[in-house]
Design an enzyme around this catalytic site. Structure first.
Site, short mmCIF file in Angstrom:
data_model
loop_
_atom_site.label_atom_id
_atom_site.label_comp_id
_atom_site.label_asym_id
_atom_site.label_seq_id
_atom_site.Cartn_x
_atom_site.Cartn_y
_atom_site.Cartn_z
N HIS A 164 0.81 -1.22 0.00
CA HIS A 164 0.00 0.00 0.00
C HIS A 164 0.84 1.27 0.00
CE1 HIS A 164 -3.74 2.00 0.07
NE2 HIS A 164 -4.40 1.15 0.81
N ASP A 373 -8.37 -5.90 -19.22
CA ASP A 373 -8.57 -6.88 -20.30
C ASP A 373 -7.22 -7.37 -20.83
OD1 ASP A 373 -9.23 -8.36 -22.52
OD2 ASP A 373 -10.14 -6.69 -23.63
#
Length: 439
Positions: A164, A373
């Site tokens: 993070h 994608d």
């Protein structure tokens, strides 16, 4: 449907470095990146893909394509191939050493259908992402883990784990979209990544107060917690938005409506005394609140924490619109206070997540994880992985897009005590029926 055990055969993990030689550099993290609740945490996600109907993709190996793409994109994102180091003053920085991100390839003995859409809590799903040993010195850990697990039907799952301190959720989605572009054969990223952590100079405590991530602490759990979900379908959320917008004469977002409904329903389900106060905390992207705004492509942490508070009696006796307006005002207040460096009330900085009156919301529905994608189409489902149990707590609600086999709208993923789960769903359904009937 009968639940089937997941069997995953994992290959040896490897380190993937940048495909081109890069100079070794040291990069400073921002003051937000260095906050205690950020610098010591990781966040995980699973992206699920069906087999492609395209004949050209039948023989394609997603693990091979993604591994090659990872090496290419690390040229643009060298920090993810580096390691953390601690400075003399205790701050963290990234040494771009080129040691690499961790990559794992795995094969499941099952078809993808065994996974459902991740709505059921199944510990075996953790096999889809290698869990970093957080008890190990952080200096020895990679800042990125990617695991590609193929299934017998041709579908696959991409599990990712980000440190993070290097990026927030929006930054992680940006990286994954770039990784997918490389996998599809693009020679250039559509969005150039920007490190430039010096753009976020927030040494002034008046600034840092708006980025308190400590609310991610898990509370003490005295009752069995069950992972469950609730879907507000697209038609219903639009009906409710139309109804409340006719009353308030201003735009209301799907998140504002869904979070207000969740706030009310949870307060009722937990039977919190009417004399007490309840609080919700939720993240807001502050990139446009800086002066000047942070540039497109910036992938560092820039999520502020908005706080909405109300008396239980007023919340439960008031309308849904009233709760929505409290949430809207808290968003405006965060933005205004941040820009003016105003000092907020100490009560607003009380983020003790051990108390059932305090709830944290996170909106993943617009981050773009579902738009990644790799050549097989967009992900059919996106889910966090509860390996570190930070999110598996009764005070945390995650807003996601439903899986592709569910109606469009908002899926609310939650962790509730078993005794409260039924009551919460009853309250949500009652509100949905009430407002849809008005339209």
């Amino acid at each position: 449907m009968e639940k089937t055990d997941l069997h995953v055969n994992l290959n040896e993990k490897v380190m993937v470095g940048p495909s081109l030689p890069l100079p070794k550099t040291t990069l400073q993290l921002s003051s937000i990146d260095n906050l205690p609740g950020v610098r010591g945490s990781i966040f995980n996600a699973l992206l699920i893909y069906n087999a492609s109907p395209s004949p050209t993709m039948v023989s394609a190996d997603p693990a091979k394509l993604i591994r090659e793409a990872l090496a290419k994109i690390l040229v643009y994102y060298p920090p993810f191939a580096g390691r953390l180091r601690e400075t003399e003053n205790g701050d963290l920085e990234v040494e771009c050493t080129g040691e690499g991100a961790m990559f794992l390839e795995a094969m499941a003995d099952n078809e993808l259908s065994v996974l459902g859409d991740f709505d059921d809590s199944n510990p075996s799903f953790q096999q889809l992402l290698f869990s970093l040993p957080l008890d190990t010195n952080f200096k020895d850990l990679p800042l990125l883990v990617v695991q590609v697990t193929r299934f017998t039907c041709g579908g696959f799952v991409v599990g990712v784990s980000f440190h993070h301190g290097v990026c927030d959720g929006r930054g992680a989605a940006q990286f994954l979209k770039g990784l997918a572009e490389m996998a599809r054969g693009e020679v250039k990223l559509s969005l150039e990544p920007i490190w430039n952590r010096e753009l976020v100079k927030l040494d002034d405590p008046k600034y840092l107060q708006f980025f308190h991530f400590e609310f991610l602490r898990a509370p003490s759990i005295v009752e069995k917690i069950v992972q469950t979900y609730f879907i507000i379908d697209f038609e219903t959320i639009n009906y409710i938005k139309q109804s409340v917008m006719e009353e308030c004469k201003e735009f209301c977002s799907s998140f504002e409506v869904a979070s207000a409904m969740t706030w009310i329903a949870r307060t009722r389900a937990f039977q919190i005394p009417e004399s007490e106060y309840v609080k919700i905390l939720f993240g807001m992207d502050m990139r446009n609140s800086f002066n000047p705004p942070l540039p497109s492509g910036y992938y560092g942490n820039s999520i502020g924490t908005a706080c909405a508070v109300d008396n239980v009696q007023d919340l439960l006796s008031g309308s849904l619109l009233r709760a929505i307006m409290i949430i809207k005002k808290s968003k405006v207040s965060l933005n205004d206070n941040f820009k003016s460096r105003a000092v907020v009330k100490p009560s607003e900085l009380d983020v003790n997540m051990n108390h059932e009156n305090v709830v944290a919301f996170a909106d993943w529905s617009r981050l773009g994880f579902d738009e990644v994608d790799f050549g097989w189409g967009n992900a059919v489902s996106v889910s966090p992985v509860q390996q570190q149990c930070e999110l598996a707590m009764q005070n945390y609600f995650l807003f996601l897009k439903p899986s592709k086999n569910k109606p469009d709208g908002i899926k609310i993923l939650m962790f509730l005590p078993l005794s409260k789960m039924k009551s919460f769903k009853i309250e949500m359904e009652a509100m949905m029926k009430k407002y849809v009937a008005k339209v």
